[in-house]
Design a protein around this motif. Structure first.
Motif, PDB file in Angstrom:
ATOM      1  N   ASP A   3      -2.667  -8.262   9.080  1.00  0.00           N
ATOM      2  CA  ASP A   3      -2.319  -9.148   7.813  1.00  0.00           C
ATOM      3  C   ASP A   3      -2.176 -10.671   8.197  1.00  0.00           C
ATOM      4  O   ASP A   3      -1.816 -11.713   7.479  1.00  0.00           O
ATOM      5  CB  ASP A   3      -0.830  -8.774   7.269  1.00  0.00           C
ATOM      6  CG  ASP A   3      -0.785  -7.268   6.949  1.00  0.00           C
ATOM      7  OD1 ASP A   3      -1.805  -6.771   6.195  1.00  0.00           O
ATOM      8  OD2 ASP A   3       0.248  -6.715   6.702  1.00  0.00           O
ATOM      9  N   GLU A  21      -8.041 -12.178   8.855  1.00  0.00           N
ATOM     10  CA  GLU A  21      -8.321 -12.403   7.491  1.00  0.00           C
ATOM     11  C   GLU A  21      -9.758 -13.456   7.566  1.00  0.00           C
ATOM     12  O   GLU A  21     -10.935 -13.053   7.127  1.00  0.00           O
ATOM     13  CB  GLU A  21      -7.397 -12.961   6.570  1.00  0.00           C
ATOM     14  CG  GLU A  21      -7.988 -13.288   5.181  1.00  0.00           C
ATOM     15  CD  GLU A  21      -7.072 -14.023   4.114  1.00  0.00           C
ATOM     16  OE1 GLU A  21      -7.292 -14.311   3.283  1.00  0.00           O
ATOM     17  OE2 GLU A  21      -5.740 -14.083   4.637  1.00  0.00           O
ATOM     18  N   ILE A  42     -12.077 -10.253   6.626  1.00  0.00           N
ATOM     19  CA  ILE A  42     -11.873  -9.895   5.296  1.00  0.00           C
ATOM     20  C   ILE A  42     -12.888 -10.934   4.280  1.00  0.00           C
ATOM     21  O   ILE A  42     -12.876 -11.985   4.754  1.00  0.00           O
ATOM     22  CB  ILE A  42     -10.378 -10.121   5.014  1.00  0.00           C
ATOM     23  CG1 ILE A  42      -9.451  -8.840   5.535  1.00  0.00           C
ATOM     24  CG2 ILE A  42     -10.118  -9.765   3.489  1.00  0.00           C
ATOM     25  CD1 ILE A  42      -8.272  -9.045   5.512  1.00  0.00           C
ATOM     26  N   LYS A  43     -13.517 -10.319   3.212  1.00  0.00           N
ATOM     27  CA  LYS A  43     -14.265 -11.049   2.237  1.00  0.00           C
ATOM     28  C   LYS A  43     -13.466 -11.018   1.156  1.00  0.00           C
ATOM     29  O   LYS A  43     -12.798 -10.228   0.704  1.00  0.00           O
ATOM     30  CB  LYS A  43     -15.580 -10.598   2.362  1.00  0.00           C
ATOM     31  CG  LYS A  43     -16.426 -10.829   3.833  1.00  0.00           C
ATOM     32  CD  LYS A  43     -17.915 -10.305   3.763  1.00  0.00           C
ATOM     33  CE  LYS A  43     -18.495 -10.225   5.067  1.00  0.00           C
ATOM     34  NZ  LYS A  43     -19.764  -9.744   5.006  1.00  0.00           N
ATOM     35  N   THR A  44     -13.987 -11.846   0.135  1.00  0.00           N
ATOM     36  CA  THR A  44     -13.335 -11.825  -1.214  1.00  0.00           C
ATOM     37  C   THR A  44     -14.626 -11.517  -2.184  1.00  0.00           C
ATOM     38  O   THR A  44     -15.880 -12.134  -2.253  1.00  0.00           O
ATOM     39  CB  THR A  44     -12.868 -12.998  -1.545  1.00  0.00           C
ATOM     40  OG1 THR A  44     -11.905 -13.535  -0.588  1.00  0.00           O
ATOM     41  CG2 THR A  44     -12.276 -13.098  -3.131  1.00  0.00           C
ATOM     42  N   SER A  68      -9.991  -7.944  -2.183  1.00  0.00           N
ATOM     43  CA  SER A  68     -10.530  -8.447  -0.796  1.00  0.00           C
ATOM     44  C   SER A  68     -11.202  -7.045  -0.436  1.00  0.00           C
ATOM     45  O   SER A  68     -11.119  -6.194  -1.150  1.00  0.00           O
ATOM     46  CB  SER A  68      -8.982  -8.249  -0.018  1.00  0.00           C
ATOM     47  OG  SER A  68      -8.211  -9.347  -0.184  1.00  0.00           O
ATOM     48  N   ARG A  69     -11.939  -7.500   0.589  1.00  0.00           N
ATOM     49  CA  ARG A  69     -13.024  -6.271   0.974  1.00  0.00           C
ATOM     50  C   ARG A  69     -13.285  -6.475   2.409  1.00  0.00           C
ATOM     51  O   ARG A  69     -13.042  -7.420   3.019  1.00  0.00           O
ATOM     52  CB  ARG A  69     -14.354  -6.596   0.139  1.00  0.00           C
ATOM     53  CG  ARG A  69     -15.353  -5.645   0.902  1.00  0.00           C
ATOM     54  CD  ARG A  69     -16.683  -5.997   1.010  1.00  0.00           C
ATOM     55  NE  ARG A  69     -17.546  -5.431   1.863  1.00  0.00           N
ATOM     56  CZ  ARG A  69     -18.828  -5.162   1.679  1.00  0.00           C
ATOM     57  NH1 ARG A  69     -19.525  -5.506   0.644  1.00  0.00           N
ATOM     58  NH2 ARG A  69     -19.622  -4.619   2.419  1.00  0.00           N
ATOM     59  N   ILE A  70     -13.333  -5.247   3.025  1.00  0.00           N
ATOM     60  CA  ILE A  70     -13.265  -5.040   4.501  1.00  0.00           C
ATOM     61  C   ILE A  70     -14.179  -3.843   4.925  1.00  0.00           C
ATOM     62  O   ILE A  70     -14.277  -2.970   3.978  1.00  0.00           O
ATOM     63  CB  ILE A  70     -11.909  -4.861   5.214  1.00  0.00           C
ATOM     64  CG1 ILE A  70     -11.951  -5.223   6.771  1.00  0.00           C
ATOM     65  CG2 ILE A  70     -11.242  -3.711   4.869  1.00  0.00           C
ATOM     66  CD1 ILE A  70     -10.787  -5.485   7.586  1.00  0.00           C
ATOM     67  N   ASP A 121      -6.473  -4.661  -4.110  1.00  0.00           N
ATOM     68  CA  ASP A 121      -6.006  -5.988  -4.558  1.00  0.00           C
ATOM     69  C   ASP A 121      -4.722  -6.233  -3.741  1.00  0.00           C
ATOM     70  O   ASP A 121      -3.823  -5.423  -3.466  1.00  0.00           O
ATOM     71  CB  ASP A 121      -5.488  -5.256  -6.108  1.00  0.00           C
ATOM     72  CG  ASP A 121      -4.868  -6.514  -6.995  1.00  0.00           C
ATOM     73  OD1 ASP A 121      -4.564  -7.429  -6.278  1.00  0.00           O
ATOM     74  OD2 ASP A 121      -4.544  -6.243  -7.980  1.00  0.00           O
ATOM     75  N   GLU A 122      -5.181  -7.451  -3.358  1.00  0.00           N
ATOM     76  CA  GLU A 122      -3.923  -8.026  -2.325  1.00  0.00           C
ATOM     77  C   GLU A 122      -2.570  -8.159  -2.831  1.00  0.00           C
ATOM     78  O   GLU A 122      -1.710  -8.095  -2.073  1.00  0.00           O
ATOM     79  CB  GLU A 122      -4.513  -9.208  -1.841  1.00  0.00           C
ATOM     80  CG  GLU A 122      -3.850  -9.949  -0.443  1.00  0.00           C
ATOM     81  CD  GLU A 122      -4.186  -9.183   0.876  1.00  0.00           C
ATOM     82  OE1 GLU A 122      -3.327  -8.848   1.476  1.00  0.00           O
ATOM     83  OE2 GLU A 122      -5.280  -8.976   0.940  1.00  0.00           O
ATOM     84  N   LYS A 174      -1.134  -4.471   1.150  1.00  0.00           N
ATOM     85  CA  LYS A 174      -1.830  -5.169   2.112  1.00  0.00           C
ATOM     86  C   LYS A 174      -2.622  -3.995   3.150  1.00  0.00           C
ATOM     87  O   LYS A 174      -2.260  -2.891   3.009  1.00  0.00           O
ATOM     88  CB  LYS A 174      -0.388  -5.560   3.145  1.00  0.00           C
ATOM     89  CG  LYS A 174       0.447  -6.430   2.255  1.00  0.00           C
ATOM     90  CD  LYS A 174       1.608  -7.088   3.302  1.00  0.00           C
ATOM     91  CE  LYS A 174       2.265  -8.068   2.564  1.00  0.00           C
ATOM     92  NZ  LYS A 174       3.365  -8.615   3.729  1.00  0.00           N
TER      93      LYS A 174
END
Length: 812
Positions: free
Chosen positions: A69, A74, A78-80, A86-88, A131-132, A136
């Motif tokens: 977190d 991030e 982590i991408k948007t 959010s995407r990983i 969904d952030e 989490k």
């Protein structure tokens, strides 16, 4: 201090370290999480079956989850998404069968806040979208750990290290099994020889003891991965392949112990070792096959530079590529690969763009020319300005697209997974039925078994049924073929956003093609220009209007005007682009007079009620000021080499070909007749193109649309699969399902032939696995297959599927 039992694992701990949860007590957050997970999913009957027995607590490595977190994590991983989620990409450790994938996907999809969870069986890579605001990432990681798996962010270096470590562990377990099994086989030779030639009871017992010593580490060390997989499957009410392997080996081991300690019958320690060994060897060879299939992606990723030299206040700095920002000036030495998309700052340069466009010769560039990431600087040290971050660069977009395609599943794979989910339950039921029929109804196929011997025969036949069944081959049939097909397509410059498009392309019946840039080269040249008013002021307006459009026709006319006149730009306002027609604008001179100007095709003139007749078999561009035609241009576009042969070959594949163009009828007819297309539609705007595609789909047609990825975006969106041709790879990637990097019709034909070839092998694999089970299971039930042969044939069925999939690579 008093001891209290954990309500999940039933192990005792000091009261002061226990986690209190209402009236419940847990030794750790892991046990607490698993308890509530089972409770929420209606699986709490597990504790009734557990009774007073203790179990190992779940993974307790949750002390490091806070890092997931953090801001630095991030930024790196982590991408948007376009929708704001959010995407990983995660690697999930512990996955070794389709049931593992199903379990993880089920648990994640049932978690509030998770939008998408797609796990690739071949690579253990998971694409997670969440969904952030609702959950989490650390909570997602804990969720995965709570069911016995572990997850970490996908990083090429770390993933390779972990994969190597996992492969080494797998190899050691396999070699222990192979060593022990080879020695057991030597003892078995002595035992079976003695069976026919006479052997004392004492020697026979010594042989059984030796087999026991050798078989035990094979079962409990080498076979531990099967027990682990079976445990987590049972925990979540799933009977998987691991359960079949471990139960078959365990039952044989228990019966052999009974014989070792004085029971009547023959021991089957050799079968125990061979069951585990054959399946382990088969799975190891599967791993090698999968690794071979993903080599293409690994090569692309390994070619990406990790650092870049930037120039800041005339000082050179070396920064990681993720730290370089848009607007930075990057220095690139001869032979180095560009990490970013940018614009050339040096006066000139030469770049090898074969990795992007397929063009084998170096491309000369001037100051301001666009540079694509992944291309190689050929001659000298140059500098360029970064226009896109590494994350948004062309090369990284290609890599991301490839990874996504490997994570997706064709429809046929979902069907296969549905079949394999209930497969193990069916096999276990058949094994029980087989035992009952053999034991209680006295079936012996001519053998005279009584008492313990009759039980032994019934038991071993049932074990053979369990061991010989192979849901693994069924589960492997689609993903391994898809993986190899995707990698082969990528080698040839064909990027599929999702593996499911292989199936769609293979089963398509209609191909709709745009004309410009698809059938033709898209490099229009002005063949004939006519000026009805050569007033330089009006020509300046024409030049400015052309400069406001990126359409190929506008660019070609602008190039012609620039080469033949000395012109300057004017200030236009109310500029509007009308799809499929042209551009309109207004201009106010120094006297305050407003001129209405427009440039485009005949359809644009009709829209504005301008009466003018102009016919040509070529593309046309007409410039009008205040309803008066000022200039007309006829443009010619060369047909691509091999276009006629391409159309002929596509028709041989069973597809109907339609050309759909906004160009005039005479031009469309000329191009269509030259390449052999009978069905063509001309003078249609983007909305009409999209409606045409929809009309075909309403007739249950499976429609593939090929366009430039920009002007045809509405029609592309309506088609079952959209294919972009052109060098604007960064734009094309965002609007199309498949991208042809080299803009070649040969590549487009290869997309169809390779997709059909891959789909054919998927169906072959499914047929092989289904026929294998349909033949071998009845044979095992009839008593014609002993357990060690069952184990060998089970492994062979999976290897046949892998080997058959590798044939996709063979060139005809």
């Amino acid at each position: 201090m008093s001891k209290i039992k954990c309500d999940h694992c039933h192990l005792e701990y000091d009261e002061d370290i226990m986690i209190k949860d209402d009236s419940l007590h847990f030794c750790c957050k892991g046990c607490q999480g698993v308890y509530h997970l089972l409770k929420d999913d209606g699986l709490d009957s597990f504790y009734e079956k557990l009774g007073n027995k203790t179990i190992a607590p779940p993974l307790t490595t949750d002390n490091d989850v806070e890092k997931f977190d953090t801001k630095s994590f991030e930024d790196n991983f982590i991408k948007t998404t376009d929708e704001g989620f959010s995407r990983i990409d995660l690697i999930i450790e512990g996955i070794h069968c389709a049931a593992c994938v199903w379990l993880n996907e089920k648990v994640l999809y049932d978690t509030d806040g998770i939008v998408e969870a797609n796990i690739n069986f071949s690579t253990n890579k998971a694409k997670i979208v969440w969904d952030e605001d609702k959950i989490k990432l650390s909570e997602i990681i804990l969720k995965i750990r709570s069911i016995g798996y572990n997850a970490y962010a996908y990083d090429a270096t770390i993933a390779d290290e972990k994969a190597t470590k996992s492969k080494r562990d797998f190899f050691i377990r396999m070699m222990v099994a192979v060593f022990a099994t080879m020695n057991i086989m030597m003892l078995s030779v002595a035992k079976y020889t003695g069976f026919f030639t006479g052997i004392s009871e004492q020697v026979r017992n010594y042989i059984h003891l030796g087999e026991f010593i050798l078989a035990t580490p094979v079962l409990f060390y080498s076979g531990w991965i099967f027990y682990k997989g079976a445990y987590y499957g049972l925990k979540n009410r799933i009977l998987n392949m691991d359960f079949l392997v471990s139960s078959g080996a365990t039952f044989s081991y228990i019966y052999s112990l009974y014989v070792l300690f004085g029971g009547k019958g023959e021991s089957y320690f050799d079968s125990v070792a061979m069951i585990i060994t054959f399946v382990l060897v088969g799975k190891y060879l599967e791993v090698i096959g999968k690794k071979s299939a993903v080599d293409t992606l690994d090569k692309i990723k390994s070619s990406i530079p990790l650092e870049a030299i930037i120039i800041e206040d005339n000082i050179k700095k070396v920064l990681p590529i993720n730290s370089v920002k848009v607007g930075d000036i990057v220095e690139l030495k001869a032979g180095e690969k560009a990490s970013f998309d940018g614009a050339l700052e040096s006066s000139s340069a030469s770049f090898d763009e074969s990795s992007i466009s397929g063009e084998s010769l170096p491309i000369d560039k001037q100051k301001g020319s666009k540079i694509f990431s992944g291309t190689i600087n050929c001659e000298k040290v140059i500098r360029y300005k970064v226009l896109k971050s590494y994350e948004d660069s062309t090369l990284n977009s290609i890599v991301t697209l490839l990874e996504d395609s490997l994570s997706s599943k064709p429809k046929i794979e979902h069907k296969a997974n549905e079949i394999s989910k209930g497969f193990s339950v069916l096999i276990l039921s058949l094994a029980i039925l087989t035992f009952v029929v053999w034991y209680y109804f006295g079936i012996d196929l001519g053998f005279d078994y009584e008492g313990a011997e009759h039980f032994e025969k019934s038991f071993i036949v049932a074990i053979s049924v369990i061991v010989i069944a192979c849901p693994c081959a069924l589960a492997l049939a689609t993903p391994i073929a898809s993986l190899i097909g995707i990698s082969e397509l990528a080698k040839n410059g064909l990027l599929f956003k999702e593996a499911k498009y292989i199936e769609t392309l293979a089963t398509a019946d209609t191909l709709v093609m745009d004309k410009t840039g698809t059938i033709t080269k898209g490099k229009l040249k002005v063949k004939k220009a006519k000026f009805l008013d050569d007033n330089i002021h009006k020509l300046n307006l024409l030049y400015t209007l052309l400069d406001s459009s990126n359409h190929p026709i506008s660019n070609s006319v602008k190039e012609y005007m620039k080469n033949n006149f000395s012109l300057e730009s004017k200030d236009l306002f109310d500029i509007k682009s009308i799809d499929g027609q042209g551009v309109v604008a207004k201009y106010k001179n120094i006297d305050g007079k407003v001129f209405n100007i427009l440039g485009g095709n005949m359809k644009l003139l009709k829209t504005y009620n301008i009466d003018y007749k102009f016919e040509s078999k070529n593309s046309i561009y007409i410039f009008v000021v205040d309803s008066k035609v000022i200039a007309t241009f006829e443009l010619e576009d060369e047909i691509k080499e091999g276009a006629k042969e391409f159309i002929l070959n596509i028709k041989k594949l069973g597809l109907d070909v339609v050309m759909l163009t906004g160009d005039n009828n005479a031009t469309a007819k000329n191009v269509a007749s030259n390449v052999g297309i009978k069905n063509y539609i001309s003078e249609v705007d983007p909305i009409e193109k999209a409606q045409f595609i929809q009309d075909l789909k309403n007739k249950d047609k499976n429609v593939i649309m090929v366009g430039d990825g920009i002007n045809d975006s509405v029609a592309l969106a309506k088609s079952d699969v959209s294919i972009a041709m052109g060098s604007s790879a960064d734009i094309a990637l965002s609007v199309s399902d498949i991208v042809l990097l080299d803009n070649s019709l040969n590549s487009l034909e290869l997309a169809f032939t390779l997709s059909k070839r891959t789909y054919k092998f998927i169906k072959q694999n499914l047929f092989i696995s289904l026929v294998y089970n349909a033949i071998t299971i009845p044979l095992a039930m009839a008593g014609y297959v002993i357990p060690l042969v069952a184990a060998l044939s089970m492994s062979l069925s999976s290897l046949i599927v892998v080997a058959n999939s590798m044939r996709i690579k063979l060139k005809k």
